[in-house]
Write a protein that holds these residues in place. Structure first.
Motif, mmCIF file in Angstrom:
data_model
loop_
_atom_site.group_PDB
_atom_site.id
_atom_site.type_symbol
_atom_site.label_atom_id
_atom_site.label_comp_id
_atom_site.label_asym_id
_atom_site.label_seq_id
_atom_site.Cartn_x
_atom_site.Cartn_y
_atom_site.Cartn_z
ATOM 1 N N ALA A 66 0.970 -1.274 0.113
ATOM 2 C CA ALA A 66 0.119 0.096 0.166
ATOM 3 C C ALA A 66 0.953 1.198 -0.034
ATOM 4 O O ALA A 66 1.810 1.350 0.659
ATOM 5 N N SER A 67 0.839 2.240 -1.000
ATOM 6 C CA SER A 67 1.377 3.458 -1.122
ATOM 7 C C SER A 67 3.058 3.151 -0.955
ATOM 8 O O SER A 67 3.504 2.522 -1.984
ATOM 9 N N LEU A 68 3.711 3.542 0.059
ATOM 10 C CA LEU A 68 5.094 3.401 0.067
ATOM 11 C C LEU A 68 5.443 1.911 -0.145
ATOM 12 O O LEU A 68 6.468 1.508 -0.633
ATOM 13 N N ALA A 91 14.370 14.895 0.673
ATOM 14 C CA ALA A 91 14.478 13.745 1.063
ATOM 15 C C ALA A 91 15.504 13.488 2.195
ATOM 16 O O ALA A 91 15.530 12.781 3.073
ATOM 17 N N ASN A 92 16.808 14.190 1.823
ATOM 18 C CA ASN A 92 17.909 13.854 2.879
ATOM 19 C C ASN A 92 17.766 14.855 4.249
ATOM 20 O O ASN A 92 18.686 14.882 4.799
ATOM 21 N N GLU A 135 11.587 6.286 12.547
ATOM 22 C CA GLU A 135 10.725 5.341 11.898
ATOM 23 C C GLU A 135 10.098 6.498 10.755
ATOM 24 O O GLU A 135 10.034 6.122 9.507
ATOM 25 N N LEU A 136 9.466 7.462 11.125
ATOM 26 C CA LEU A 136 8.833 8.286 10.312
ATOM 27 C C LEU A 136 9.789 8.937 9.374
ATOM 28 O O LEU A 136 9.299 8.955 8.218
ATOM 29 N N ALA A 137 11.141 9.516 9.741
ATOM 30 C CA ALA A 137 11.930 10.041 8.956
ATOM 31 C C ALA A 137 12.389 9.028 7.914
ATOM 32 O O ALA A 137 12.445 9.629 6.674
ATOM 33 N N SER A 138 12.609 7.855 8.235
ATOM 34 C CA SER A 138 13.226 7.062 7.392
ATOM 35 C C SER A 138 12.117 6.548 6.192
ATOM 36 O O SER A 138 12.526 6.602 5.353
ATOM 37 N N ASN A 160 10.203 7.485 0.890
ATOM 38 C CA ASN A 160 9.099 7.654 -0.338
ATOM 39 C C ASN A 160 9.505 8.946 -0.993
ATOM 40 O O ASN A 160 8.970 8.832 -2.334
ATOM 41 N N CYS A 161 10.402 9.560 -0.784
ATOM 42 C CA CYS A 161 10.829 10.733 -1.538
ATOM 43 C C CYS A 161 12.128 10.862 -2.185
ATOM 44 O O CYS A 161 12.427 11.572 -3.082
#
Length: 263
Positions: free
Chosen positions: A108-110, A149-150, A195-198, A203-204
């Motif tokens: 799903a998505s990512l 992204a970075n 977790e969110l940052a990675s 994703n980007c």
């Protein structure tokens, strides 16, 4: 608010399907979390990969339904990986640990993008028997955020959550959709900054799927997708759950498809 989290189905799922934690990398901080349900005799299960905001349990309804029909289903939650190659290498090690040569992937998505990247990564020695993609993408440039992204790793958790929440529906929705959004928001709150940052980085980060490397992999809609593998060594369902009539229909369909390809 929170109807799904307190529902009988969700509580039944959490009380009957254990959450497993597995480390396959040299870095002990990289922990895969997963729910593995259904017949262990099945060696080509269906694996669910969640979106940026999702945890392994967001697929609990699918797990309950599919295991009830005899399928083996695994729902994953990723460790912290910062690039697609690192993710693919870690996922390959996880499949090796679980002794799974080939799998069906639902993303799903990512999760859909990572499923495609893994199929691409293993194209010389295929590990993906089929792909099921939901709201997925094949090129990260569509988000117009490759230049940021970075920098996600520098952002605080509240800012990262705000970025993700900005993609959720904000207008009037039906009650079931509202409950689903509430549940996903609750799951989002359980994710830490790294977790969110990675996930946002994956994703980007500038990347795309090379179509010629996955062109031979079946991709169809979920409700009919796995039927084409019934009666084969790649079936994700317990053979005893498939009727003889269904297997005969499947054999005729496969034979017809083969003849059409030859022509």
């Amino acid at each position: 608010m929170g109807e799904i989290k307190v529902s009988p189905d969700y509580n039944w799922f959490r009380s009957t399907v254990p959450l497993k934690k597995i480390i396959v990398d040299d870095d002990d901080s990289k922990v895969w979390s997963l729910y593995d349900a259904g017949p262990r005799s099945i060696r080509c299960p269906l694996i669910f990969l969640p979106p940026v905001s999702g945890t392994a349990d967001v697929f609990f309804q699918q797990i309950l339904a599919l295991t009830g029909w005899g399928y083996r289903v695994i729902a994953l939650q990723y460790p912290v990986y910062w690039d697609h190659l690192e993710f693919c290498d870690g996922f390959r090690k996880l499949l090796d640990h679980l002794q799974l040569d080939k799998v069906h992937l639902f993303g799903a998505s990512l999760g859909g993008f990572l499923a495609q990247k893994f199929a691409e990564y293993t194209h010389k020695s295929p590990r993906v028997q089929s792909l099921i993609l939901c709201n997925a993408f094949s090129d990260t440039s569509i988000f117009n955020q490759t230049w940021t992204a970075n920098s996600f790793w520098l952002m605080p958790a509240f800012m990262l959550k705000k970025i993700v929440l900005g993609n959720f529906a904000s207008g009037p929705v039906d009650p079931e959709m509202a409950d689903g959004i509430d549940f996903m928001v609750d799951r989002l709150e359980s994710l830490g900054q790294s977790e969110l940052a990675s996930r946002l980085t994956l994703n980007c980060q500038n990347s795309y799927v090379e179509p010629h490397k996955i062109r031979d992999i079946p991709v169809t809609i979920m409700d009919i997708h796995l039927l084409q593998f019934h009666g084969t060594r790649y079936a994700a369902i317990d053979p005893s759950m498939v009727s003889a009539e269904e297997l005969e229909v499947q054999k005729i369909s496969l034979h017809t498809s083969s003849e059409q390809e030859e022509q």
